[in-house]
Design an enzyme around this catalytic site. Structure first.
Site, PDB file in Angstrom:
ATOM      1  N   ARG A  53       1.043  -1.342  -0.173  1.00  0.00           N
ATOM      2  CA  ARG A  53      -0.271   0.357   0.197  1.00  0.00           C
ATOM      3  C   ARG A  53       1.180   0.759   0.405  1.00  0.00           C
ATOM      4  O   ARG A  53       0.865   2.290  -1.159  1.00  0.00           O
ATOM      5  CB  ARG A  53      -0.930  -0.838   1.108  1.00  0.00           C
ATOM      6  CG  ARG A  53      -1.611   1.488   1.733  1.00  0.00           C
ATOM      7  CD  ARG A  53      -2.840   1.631   2.613  1.00  0.00           C
ATOM      8  NE  ARG A  53      -2.792   0.217   3.526  1.00  0.00           N
ATOM      9  CZ  ARG A  53      -2.108   0.601   4.652  1.00  0.00           C
ATOM     10  NH1 ARG A  53      -1.773   1.925   4.980  1.00  0.00           N
ATOM     11  NH2 ARG A  53      -1.894  -0.093   5.971  1.00  0.00           N
ATOM     12  N   TYR A 105     -16.590  16.747 -14.978  1.00  0.00           N
ATOM     13  CA  TYR A 105     -17.407  15.232 -14.777  1.00  0.00           C
ATOM     14  C   TYR A 105     -18.110  16.002 -13.960  1.00  0.00           C
ATOM     15  O   TYR A 105     -17.800  15.937 -12.663  1.00  0.00           O
ATOM     16  CB  TYR A 105     -15.683  14.357 -14.289  1.00  0.00           C
ATOM     17  CG  TYR A 105     -16.123  13.160 -14.445  1.00  0.00           C
ATOM     18  CD1 TYR A 105     -17.683  12.135 -15.078  1.00  0.00           C
ATOM     19  CD2 TYR A 105     -15.903  12.169 -12.889  1.00  0.00           C
ATOM     20  CE1 TYR A 105     -18.122  11.161 -14.750  1.00  0.00           C
ATOM     21  CE2 TYR A 105     -16.639  10.804 -12.531  1.00  0.00           C
ATOM     22  CZ  TYR A 105     -17.249  10.742 -13.281  1.00  0.00           C
ATOM     23  OH  TYR A 105     -17.672   9.093 -13.035  1.00  0.00           O
ATOM     24  N   ASP A 177      -7.697  19.305 -14.903  1.00  0.00           N
ATOM     25  CA  ASP A 177      -7.658  17.454 -14.459  1.00  0.00           C
ATOM     26  C   ASP A 177      -8.009  17.684 -16.301  1.00  0.00           C
ATOM     27  O   ASP A 177      -8.202  17.872 -17.121  1.00  0.00           O
ATOM     28  CB  ASP A 177      -9.296  17.344 -14.418  1.00  0.00           C
ATOM     29  CG  ASP A 177     -10.207  15.776 -14.772  1.00  0.00           C
ATOM     30  OD1 ASP A 177      -8.838  14.889 -15.591  1.00  0.00           O
ATOM     31  OD2 ASP A 177     -11.136  15.249 -14.032  1.00  0.00           O
ATOM     32  N   LYS A 202      -9.398   6.514 -18.472  1.00  0.00           N
ATOM     33  CA  LYS A 202      -9.473   6.458 -19.827  1.00  0.00           C
ATOM     34  C   LYS A 202      -8.826   6.126 -21.259  1.00  0.00           C
ATOM     35  O   LYS A 202      -8.094   5.122 -21.351  1.00  0.00           O
ATOM     36  CB  LYS A 202     -10.088   8.176 -20.142  1.00  0.00           C
ATOM     37  CG  LYS A 202     -10.743   8.354 -18.452  1.00  0.00           C
ATOM     38  CD  LYS A 202     -12.297   7.609 -19.353  1.00  0.00           C
ATOM     39  CE  LYS A 202     -13.500   7.686 -18.319  1.00  0.00           C
ATOM     40  NZ  LYS A 202     -13.327   7.961 -16.462  1.00  0.00           N
TER      41      LYS A 202
HETATM   42  C1  LIG Z   1     -12.765  13.538 -16.783  1.00  0.00           C
HETATM   43  C2  LIG Z   1     -12.777  13.001 -16.069  1.00  0.00           C
HETATM   44  N1  LIG Z   1     -12.141  13.194 -14.662  1.00  0.00           N
HETATM   45  C3  LIG Z   1     -12.780  12.131 -13.539  1.00  0.00           C
HETATM   46  C4  LIG Z   1     -13.194  10.918 -13.985  1.00  0.00           C
HETATM   47  C5  LIG Z   1     -13.094   9.898 -12.576  1.00  0.00           C
HETATM   48  O1  LIG Z   1     -12.474   9.090 -12.947  1.00  0.00           O
HETATM   49  P1  LIG Z   1     -12.131   7.159 -12.975  1.00  0.00           P
HETATM   50  O2  LIG Z   1     -13.596   7.043 -13.394  1.00  0.00           O
HETATM   51  O3  LIG Z   1     -11.406   6.377 -13.128  1.00  0.00           O
HETATM   52  O4  LIG Z   1     -12.590   7.707 -11.107  1.00  0.00           O
HETATM   53  C6  LIG Z   1     -13.627  11.127 -15.324  1.00  0.00           C
HETATM   54  C7  LIG Z   1     -14.601   9.562 -14.310  1.00  0.00           C
HETATM   55  O5  LIG Z   1     -15.135   9.758 -15.975  1.00  0.00           O
HETATM   56  C8  LIG Z   1     -13.877  11.694 -16.226  1.00  0.00           C
HETATM   57  O6  LIG Z   1     -14.815  12.006 -17.234  1.00  0.00           O
END
Ligand SMILES: Cc1ncc(COP(=O)(O)O)c(C=O)c1O
Length: 384
Positions: A53, A105, A177, A202
């Site tokens: 961890r 998101y 992000d 992604k």
């Molecule tokens: C732009 C963006 N940021 C963060 C996230 C969150 O990521 P995770 O699904 O890996 O927790 C997503 C998920 O779709 C996303 O599209």
């Protein structure tokens, strides 16, 4: 956009985070599943690892890779993009203000609004494209500015360097992000942001087969606190997931090139469709931040969204009528996906300042043949 280090980005993606193994010559890094590591004496771990961890060799390789690709000095990996987001939100305490872009998101908004708000964190939502609004929204209590660019799902583009400068002047940290763009298309740390965050689920992984989050930074203080939370809260990715993301990252540049080319073609094609009332894609000549896109990004990306003239019911029908585009959440993988943000990925923003149009369809354009993708959309739009 400059190239990180001396090598070109395409070369770095293939080699970042690992080299052929000194003993076996293996060109692929090993998956090290051990949960614990031998100590030669109390407090003297043999290879620098104690407990998985806290740290393990496969995760280390992944963390070095993202640091390298983002032009940072530290990488920190988490069990998901949301776990990475939470680790950054842990910096905020009662009375602190989080300045959030008005298109992010849905899960990011949910965490800020439903969880952090319970701990006394105040959330301000603004359109970060309007720099006067950004400047006046900064207060002495604003500790973090959180932005996506391009945004999910409206594909708005934010001037990262100006927002980061305004935030720094106010003493706030800027987090970008960078999930939609990836470090291949845009490097927020070079533009002045403090942190680049990824849902590595992604584009970095690229194959829809591992859920992981990552953060890159040049700040020792930010990295130290993130590593502390990574260990203290324990939202860590498994060595196998780290290995999958590392493998996916090796083909990032070629996948992105193909996805961008396909998305540009589809976006342009959609602008001529009588069924479509609006197309949101940063590569279109009439995108409101076209000049900024060219300045800030290598290419406009593989994500786009569009609205249906006939409204929400028709948007639902179209999203369910494609045969090659799979109706599913998530994005950024080799296969093309279609979804309805208002009721799927962004259901949690309903009724909030981040609410998205109900007639909006989002596409994650994959690396299939563009002609096949266009033919699929055509049959879905016409219903024939
Ligand atoms: C732009 C963006 N940021 C963060 C996230 C969150 O990521 P995770 O699904 O890996 O927790 C997503 C998920 O779709 C996303 O599209």
């Amino acid at each position: 956009m400059s190239e990180p280090g001396e090598k070109r980005f395409e070369t770095l993606t293939v080699h970042a985070g690992h080299e052929p193994d000194a003993e076996s010559g293996a060109v692929v890094p090993a998956i090290q599943p051990s949960a614990t590591f031998q100590q030669d004496a109390v407090g003297s771990p043999r290879g620098g690892f104690e407990y998985a961890r806290t740290g393990n060799p496969t995760r280390n390789a992944l963390e070095s890779a993202i640091a390298e690709l983002e032009g940072g000095t530290h990488g920190v990996a988490f069990a998901s993009g949301m776990a990475a987001t939470q680790a950054l939100f842990y910096r905020l305490g009662p009375g602190d203000r989080l300045l959030l872009g008005d298109d992010v998101y849905g899960g990011t908004w949910r965490l800020a609004d439903k969880v952090m708000a319970r701990y006394g964190v105040l959330v301000d939502v603004v359109d970060l494209r309007d720099l006067d609004v950004v400047a006046s929204a900064m207060t002495a209590e604003t500790k973090m500015v959180w932005l996506e660019s391009p945004t999910n799902p409206m594909l708005k583009v934010v001037d990262i360097s100006t927002v980061a400068r305004l935030a720094a002047t106010a003493g706030a940290l800027t987090v970008v992000d960078n999930t939609f763009a990836t470090p291949y298309l845009q490097r927020p740390l070079e533009l002045g942001a403090d942190v680049a965050l990824h849902s590595a689920t992604k584009y970095l992984g690229g194959h829809s087969d591992a859920v992981t989050g990552m953060v890159a930074t040049r700040s020792d203080e930010v990295a130290e606190r993130l590593h502390f939370h990574q260990n203290a809260a324990g939202a860590v990715p498994s060595p196998f997931d780290c290995w999958l993301i590392l493998r996916g990252m090796r083909t990032l540049a070629v996948r992105m090139d193909r996805a961008c080319a396909n998305a540009a073609l589809i976006a342009e094609w959609l602008t001529h469709r009588p069924e479509v009332s609006a197309v949101h894609y940063p590569g279109l000549p009439d995108h409101p931040q076209r000049e900024l896109v060219e300045r800030q990004m290598r290419q406009p990306g593989g994500m786009l969204s569009f609205q249906l003239r006939a409204g929400e019911t028709e948007a639902r029908r179209v999203a369910g009528a494609t045969k090659l585009f799979t109706l599913a959440e998530s994005l950024g993988a080799v296969e093309s996906l279609i979804e309805l943000p208002a009721v799927m990925t962004h259901a949690s923003v309903a009724g909030s300042p981040l609410a998205v149009p109900h007639d909006l369809v989002r596409l994650s354009v994959g690396i299939e043949a563009a002609e096949d993708l266009v033919a699929d959309l055509e049959q879905a739009l016409t219903g024939r």
